[in-house]
Design a protein around this motif. Structure first.
Motif, PDB file in Angstrom:
ATOM      1  N   MET A  62       0.829  -1.199   0.000  1.00 32.78           N
ATOM      2  CA  MET A  62       0.000   0.000   0.000  1.00 32.78           C
ATOM      3  C   MET A  62       0.871   1.260   0.000  1.00 32.78           C
ATOM      4  O   MET A  62       0.468   2.316  -0.448  1.00 32.78           O
ATOM      5  CB  MET A  62      -0.872   0.005   1.256  1.00 32.78           C
ATOM      6  N   ALA A  63       2.119   1.114   0.510  1.00 32.85           N
ATOM      7  CA  ALA A  63       3.021   2.269   0.585  1.00 32.85           C
ATOM      8  C   ALA A  63       3.628   2.590  -0.776  1.00 32.85           C
ATOM      9  O   ALA A  63       3.470   1.830  -1.726  1.00 32.85           O
ATOM     10  CB  ALA A  63       4.128   1.984   1.592  1.00 32.85           C
ATOM     11  N   THR A  64       4.327   3.730  -0.849  1.00 35.57           N
ATOM     12  CA  THR A  64       5.014   4.079  -2.091  1.00 35.57           C
ATOM     13  C   THR A  64       6.472   3.617  -2.076  1.00 35.57           C
ATOM     14  O   THR A  64       7.172   3.779  -3.074  1.00 35.57           O
ATOM     15  CB  THR A  64       4.955   5.599  -2.351  1.00 35.57           C
ATOM     16  N   VAL A  65       6.907   3.092  -0.941  1.00 33.65           N
ATOM     17  CA  VAL A  65       8.238   2.462  -0.848  1.00 33.65           C
ATOM     18  C   VAL A  65       8.072   1.194  -0.014  1.00 33.65           C
ATOM     19  O   VAL A  65       7.163   1.109   0.805  1.00 33.65           O
ATOM     20  CB  VAL A  65       9.281   3.369  -0.132  1.00 33.65           C
ATOM     21  N   PRO A  66       8.945   0.193  -0.210  1.00 31.49           N
ATOM     22  CA  PRO A  66       8.869  -0.988   0.663  1.00 31.49           C
ATOM     23  C   PRO A  66       9.186  -0.599   2.112  1.00 31.49           C
ATOM     24  O   PRO A  66      10.008   0.297   2.351  1.00 31.49           O
ATOM     25  CB  PRO A  66       9.956  -1.919   0.104  1.00 31.49           C
ATOM     26  N   LEU A  67       8.509  -1.243   3.058  1.00 25.41           N
ATOM     27  CA  LEU A  67       8.818  -1.032   4.479  1.00 25.41           C
ATOM     28  C   LEU A  67       9.972  -1.958   4.799  1.00 25.41           C
ATOM     29  O   LEU A  67       9.855  -3.178   4.606  1.00 25.41           O
ATOM     30  CB  LEU A  67       7.588  -1.385   5.320  1.00 25.41           C
TER      31      LEU A  67
END
Lengths: 132, 132, 132, 132, 132, 132
Positions: A1-6
């Motif tokens: 869902m994020a714009t970068v990997p967590l």
């Protein structure tokens, strides 16, 4: 869902892992929340944010719970869903009761309403409210 | 500068003048600030706003100064210049010190910064921050 | 006070002067307001904005006054002081009465308040409100 | 997903249940949507919000559908996802056609665009747009 | 999750399908993203938005990637989750590196912070910053 | 007009004067703008803001002018009048041409428009735009 990997502890650069450890030590929990894992791609931003946050939210002229409620108010006005969730949880962890939460919401609602009215009416500032 | 004329006591409808008197009595001052004079064109809205404001900002689970600082925080995030001025003055009148004001600003600045980061990164909410 | 000079007819490029003339013809007045004079530095942006505005605000499925009130509502929520002033004036020119203005403000205030509550409570959307 | 549990009829305090019944009676449906269930923790806020909403959105100088569209416009500008969903559904229930919805969106888009331009250019307000 | 159904090629009106084809041709991909499918209910708005977007984001005085990063910055400040996702992806497709993304986020965070401070302090504009 | 007095060199605490000197040295001008004079009441906040600003806006993965334009975009979306003025001036000082300024405004306007549409339509994020 994020714009970068967590980033997990394993994936994070060493400098970011060191900040994770500082967060764990300061909070007395092993859990590092998603916000920090998203910032971990940039160790310099992660460190600057964590250190300034610790300085600002630490002991000072205002009660820590008051500061947490102000943080929640700003997050609400900015429409930041993640921040609303995390700072509601943080305020509860610092002792916010249900009655205090309800009253905080009532103030936020009141202010949002009169803000809109003052803007739509373009009310000129009373001379007595100016300092500088 | 406003989008409606600010009504003097003489120009205001009788029902609005009655609210002006309630404001004077509650605040112990003869001065009625511009916001109320702009609302005076609509006595029903003026009364509803004043009465709800009095209920919300009166004694409750939170300290009156804390509520004023939350009001100021919301006004800042909403970019309402009139509200920023009037609630900074109100907070000072309720005892906000310069050190408290400075610390409040630091919290507002911190929250605005992390709000933007959480939004730009689209950080998913941690399961532990959800209640309902 | 602006961040660019406001161009007079003499200072504006020929293509922008042509748009000024289109504005004068459409509005039946010689007055060209500051917004267009600020945009006149970029004739392409000026023309695109004026033409799309004319198409959107012209006859259609909604009453022109209703569209003007929606425009004013958005301008309020965005905290755009210039826009609040110009679209309050435009709505009045299209027949908005004081009673309608007052009621519009009451709706704007109400929505601002419940928006803040829904955001602070992070209320999940009811399945029946979803379409797509 | 919320920051407070959504209260069922059984969980809600008696005073909040009474407001639920008022909502059901006014709307002619058994369904009470999530917003009210989230507010039910604070019966005073729930009642004040419902009663003021009913007064503002009821018969007056503006058409009920117009008020609903203004509400939707404010909700969009405030980025309140829940409110956008619930007031789009409410506008449809009050008769908004697809053509009206499309035109409303075009006005909202137009206003958002010119708001940004006016703010970035810091256009000074024309004297003729001021009242007070 | 949307407030309107997302139209497939089969469901979209012919005029909207023609815009879908223009999007495919310009981007060199068969994929048409959800934003356009949601706009397809109103072919005139769809076409006006696509054509203006193509003109604005095409070759000009600024580098295409710079324009994409500005778009992402605005989307963040407006709290538009869809836009943050789609323009982060677009910026990456145009060559934004991780280091550039991180630095962009740091600028956005910095600006959000000083914006809040300037608003809360109501700092008057220095004469030398005014043009018009 | 401010909510705090703007401190002259003489009125500012010694620690704030030291930051004024750092600003003068870095910018090669004797002029210290109002923002810093308003922050000077709180030397810790003044120093933290100046130092982080210098680090973020200094040499890095992005061109200094690009960063200045992003700053201006965020200031516009946040409706911060002071910031719009000061960062328009700063961008010009770093070489922004009139054509670049015009194009920047066009991108800001475009983004503001599609942001509003995506929010009003509640467009769900395409799977391909998600990373984390």
């Amino acid at each position: 869902m994020a714009t970068v990997p967590l980033l997990s502890d394993e994936e994070a650069p060493a400098e970011s892992r060191a900040v994770f450890e500082a967060i764990r030590a300061a909070r007395g929990t092993d859990y590092v929340n998603n916000f920090w894992r998203a910032l971990a791609h940039d160790p310099a931003l992660l460190r600057a944010t964590w250190e300034r946050l610790s300085a600002v939210m630490g002991p000072g002229a205002l009660d820590p719970l008051v500061k947490e409620m102000v943080y929640l108010a700003i997050s609400t006005a900015n429409g930041c869903s993640y921040c609303v969730h995390s700072h509601t949880a943080a305020a509860r962890a610092k002792g916010m009761t249900s009655a205090q939460h309800a009253e905080l919401l009532a103030v936020i609602a009141m202010a949002s309403q009169t803000n809109a009215l003052a803007t739509a009416l373009a009310v000129p500032v009373d001379a007595r409210f100016m300092e500088g």
